[in-house]
Enzyme design. Structure first.
Site, short mmCIF file in Angstrom:
data_model
loop_
_atom_site.label_atom_id
_atom_site.label_comp_id
_atom_site.label_asym_id
_atom_site.label_seq_id
_atom_site.Cartn_x
_atom_site.Cartn_y
_atom_site.Cartn_z
N LYS A 41 -8.74 -20.28 -46.31
CA LYS A 41 -8.27 -19.75 -45.04
C LYS A 41 -6.74 -19.84 -45.04
O LYS A 41 -6.18 -20.75 -45.65
CB LYS A 41 -8.88 -20.58 -43.89
CG LYS A 41 -8.27 -20.33 -42.51
CD LYS A 41 -8.59 -18.95 -41.97
CE LYS A 41 -7.93 -18.71 -40.59
NZ LYS A 41 -7.74 -17.27 -40.32
N ASN A 123 -0.58 -13.27 -47.24
CA ASN A 123 -1.24 -12.54 -46.16
C ASN A 123 -0.18 -11.79 -45.36
O ASN A 123 0.46 -12.35 -44.47
CB ASN A 123 -2.02 -13.50 -45.27
CG ASN A 123 -2.87 -12.76 -44.26
OD1 ASN A 123 -2.71 -11.55 -44.09
ND2 ASN A 123 -3.75 -13.46 -43.60
N CYS A 126 -2.51 -9.91 -41.44
CA CYS A 126 -3.31 -10.44 -40.32
C CYS A 126 -3.07 -9.59 -39.08
O CYS A 126 -1.94 -9.48 -38.62
CB CYS A 126 -2.97 -11.90 -40.02
SG CYS A 126 -3.83 -12.43 -38.51
N LYS A 161 -1.93 -9.35 -50.12
CA LYS A 161 -3.13 -8.85 -49.45
C LYS A 161 -2.72 -7.78 -48.43
O LYS A 161 -2.01 -8.06 -47.47
CB LYS A 161 -3.89 -9.98 -48.76
CG LYS A 161 -5.21 -9.50 -48.15
CD LYS A 161 -6.11 -10.65 -47.79
CE LYS A 161 -7.43 -10.17 -47.21
NZ LYS A 161 -8.35 -11.27 -46.89
N THR A 189 -8.77 -6.72 -42.54
CA THR A 189 -9.63 -6.08 -41.55
C THR A 189 -8.95 -4.87 -40.88
O THR A 189 -7.73 -4.78 -40.83
CB THR A 189 -10.02 -7.10 -40.47
OG1 THR A 189 -8.83 -7.75 -40.00
CG2 THR A 189 -10.98 -8.13 -41.03
N GLY A 261 -16.56 -11.54 -48.13
CA GLY A 261 -16.08 -12.09 -46.87
C GLY A 261 -17.19 -12.25 -45.86
O GLY A 261 -17.93 -13.25 -45.85
N THR A 262 -17.35 -11.24 -45.02
CA THR A 262 -18.31 -11.31 -43.92
C THR A 262 -19.73 -11.65 -44.38
O THR A 262 -20.48 -12.33 -43.66
CB THR A 262 -18.29 -9.95 -43.17
OG1 THR A 262 -16.93 -9.74 -42.74
CG2 THR A 262 -19.20 -9.94 -41.96
O1 RRO Z 1 -6.94 -15.48 -38.34
C1 RRO Z 1 -7.21 -14.27 -38.11
O2 RRO Z 1 -7.37 -13.84 -36.96
C2 RRO Z 1 -7.30 -13.29 -39.20
C3 RRO Z 1 -6.45 -13.25 -40.28
BR1 RRO Z 1 -5.16 -14.55 -40.60
C4 RRO Z 1 -6.55 -12.19 -41.22
O3 RRO Z 1 -5.83 -12.07 -42.21
N1 RRO Z 1 -7.50 -11.26 -41.00
C5 RRO Z 1 -8.33 -11.31 -39.95
O4 RRO Z 1 -9.17 -10.43 -39.80
N2 RRO Z 1 -8.23 -12.34 -39.06
#
Ligand code: RRO
Length: 284
Positions: A41, A123, A126, A161, A189, A261-262
């Protein structure tokens, strides 16, 4: 053996950031040593409480999340979470996030001193934070500037990413590679929203969130294919992979590895089943 930018993995199947915590809960349910790699995470310099609830909701073919980068911060990661992962024979890739370039640089530089960390996934995608996050990944200049600065601060393999919430992902991919990214992972996402028609209120407290799961797989496949036409670095495909056939589709689109992932929320054994199932396709 699969080699992604110098990260040596037993197979091309990794678990995706944010869907596997820091491995501790899953270690009681599956054999972590079987995984290609674990992506943690996201870690930020300081602890973050994340967004208010509700911050997850189901959608017809996936889910929306707005966790808001909740994590315990770099210090707790190095003192508690990383030592736990060190017990396993699996490469650890740390997903790094931040509000400023300096934050990404400081976290990346500090992680470089940890021998257990085999790579950094930056990342820049997000969708659920007001500062930083996706802002870096939807503008090629900001992408380049951030990755150049992090590149100068670490020798670890850098995986950028990417966000799907852009008009042309190839522009961002090229900017990331020109700045020194060793590999790309895509996609994070897709920005989405859902409303409860009984209460007439958004289902997430932050109104919008990130859509994941089978709903986004065709978008991800298309983007992996597009990016594979324009960069030479390895691509890690992510987006709605539920089984070995989905994973193989990403490899055919141009990915060298995949992240699950999901699907981890549906069946904790999914990555293991995909590793076993892929063998059949890789042999042909
Ligand atoms: O923590 C999040 O809300 C989150 C992150 Br860091 C991300 O990279 N992708 C996502 O869908 N949620």
């Amino acid at each position: 053996m699969v080699d992604i930018a110098g990260i040596k993995m037993k197979n091309p199947v990794m678990v995706a950031s944010g869907t596997f915590g820091y491995g501790e809960e899953y270690s009681e349910l599956i054999d972590l040593n079987k995984l290609g790699a674990i992506v943690t995470k996201s870690i930020t310099l300081n602890p973050r409480p994340g967004n208010p609830p509700p911050r997850i909701c189901e959608t017809p073919a996936g889910m929306l999340n707005s966790i808001g980068l909740q994590n315990d911060g770099l210090k707790v990661f190095i003192e508690k979470q990383l030592p736990f992962l060190s017990k396993f024979d699996v490469p650890v890739i740390v997903n790094v996030a931040g509000e400023t370039i300096d934050e990404y640089v400081e976290v990346s530089r500090t992680l470089s001193r940890e021998p257990m960390v085999k790579g950094i996934e930056l990342n820049i995608s997000c969708p659920n934070v007001k500062k930083g996050g996706m802002a870096f990944g939807i503008d090629p200049k900001a992408t380049k500037e951030l990755i150049e600065e992090v590149r100068a601060s670490t020798k670890l393999p850098l995986i950028a990413k990417l966000s799907p919430n852009v008009t042309d992902i190839t522009v961002i991919a090229k900017a990331a590679v020109s700045a020194g990214a060793d590999a790309l992972s895509l996609i994070n996402t897709v920005l989405g929203m859902a409303i409860d028609i009984k209460t007439k209120k958004p289902k997430l407290a932050t109104v919008t969130g990130g859509l994941s799961g089978p709903a986004i797989k065709p978008i991800a496949i298309r983007m992996v294919w597009q990016v594979a036409q324009v960069v030479k670095v390895p691509i890690i495909g992510i987006g709605g992979i539920m089984n070995a056939e989905d994973a193989y589709e990403f490899l055919l689109a141009g990915a060298s590895a995949v992240q699950i992932g999901t699907a981890n929320f549906v069946d904790v054994e999914t990555p293991i089943k995909i590793i076993e199932g892929l063998n059949k396709y890789m042999a042909t």
